[in-house]
Design a protein around this motif. Structure first.
Motif, PDB file in Angstrom:
ATOM      1  N   GLU A  63       0.815  -1.216   0.000  1.00 43.02           N
ATOM      2  CA  GLU A  63       0.000   0.000   0.000  1.00 43.02           C
ATOM      3  C   GLU A  63       0.848   1.265   0.000  1.00 43.02           C
ATOM      4  N   CYS A  64       1.761   1.345   0.958  1.00 43.09           N
ATOM      5  CA  CYS A  64       2.427   2.628   1.202  1.00 43.09           C
ATOM      6  C   CYS A  64       3.931   2.612   0.916  1.00 43.09           C
ATOM      7  N   CYS A  76      -0.511   0.312   7.844  1.00 43.46           N
ATOM      8  CA  CYS A  76      -1.621   0.117   6.899  1.00 43.46           C
ATOM      9  C   CYS A  76      -2.607  -0.928   7.407  1.00 43.46           C
TER      10      CYS A  76
HETATM   11 ZN   LIG Z   1       1.972   0.354   4.603  1.00 40.67          ZN
END
Ligand SMILES: [Zn+2]
Length: 141
Positions: A63-64, A76
């Motif tokens: 995700e990040c 996350c």
């Molecule tokens: Zn993350």
């Protein structure tokens, strides 16, 4: 002061590898290698094991782009974090510094670098695509 003998073989190789680390010059690298070799060998073995574990287990959060040991990093994966806030940082280290402050409860996005057109680093070399995707899809809580 007596000069140390010129390192060769595996010792020279390890000194060379330590000098690749930020802030470590040849003298510091030589000092660390001699510490590892002349002290308790368990320290050297433990360091080697820790390096192997990091290499084998740490990857990038899907995700990040933070460091993670699962598909998602712990931030996350935390449902208590504010999904309506994304703090953009240059490196996972910057993220860690902000986390230690305890003041931010949103999520992050790690660019893994900074724009540097003179060094041919543009948005496509960083994680801007992921940031754009996230900013369009994540909803505030
Ligand atoms: Zn993350």
């Amino acid at each position: 002061m007596k000069e140390l003998a010129e390192a060769t073989g595996a010792v020279a190789h390890l000194i060379e590898e330590f000098t690749k680390l930020p802030g470590i010059g040849p003298k510091s690298a030589e000092r660390m290698v001699h510490f590892l070799l002349t002290g308790d060998r368990r320290t050297a073995r433990s360091l080697a094991d820790a390096l192997h574990a990091v290499i084998d287990q740490v990857r990038t959060c899907q995700e990040c782009f933070n460091l993670a040991e699962e598909d998602q990093c712990s931030i996350c994966a935390d449902p208590r974090r504010d999904t309506g806030l994304i703090c953009v940082v240059e490196t996972p280290r910057d993220l860690a510094v902000l986390e230690r402050s305890g003041m931010y409860r949103g999520r992050y996005h790690v660019l893994n670098g900074r724009l540097a057109p003179l060094d041919n680093v543009g948005p496509e070399q960083l994680t801007f695509d992921g940031l754009l995707r996230r900013s369009c899809s994540e909803e505030p809580v």
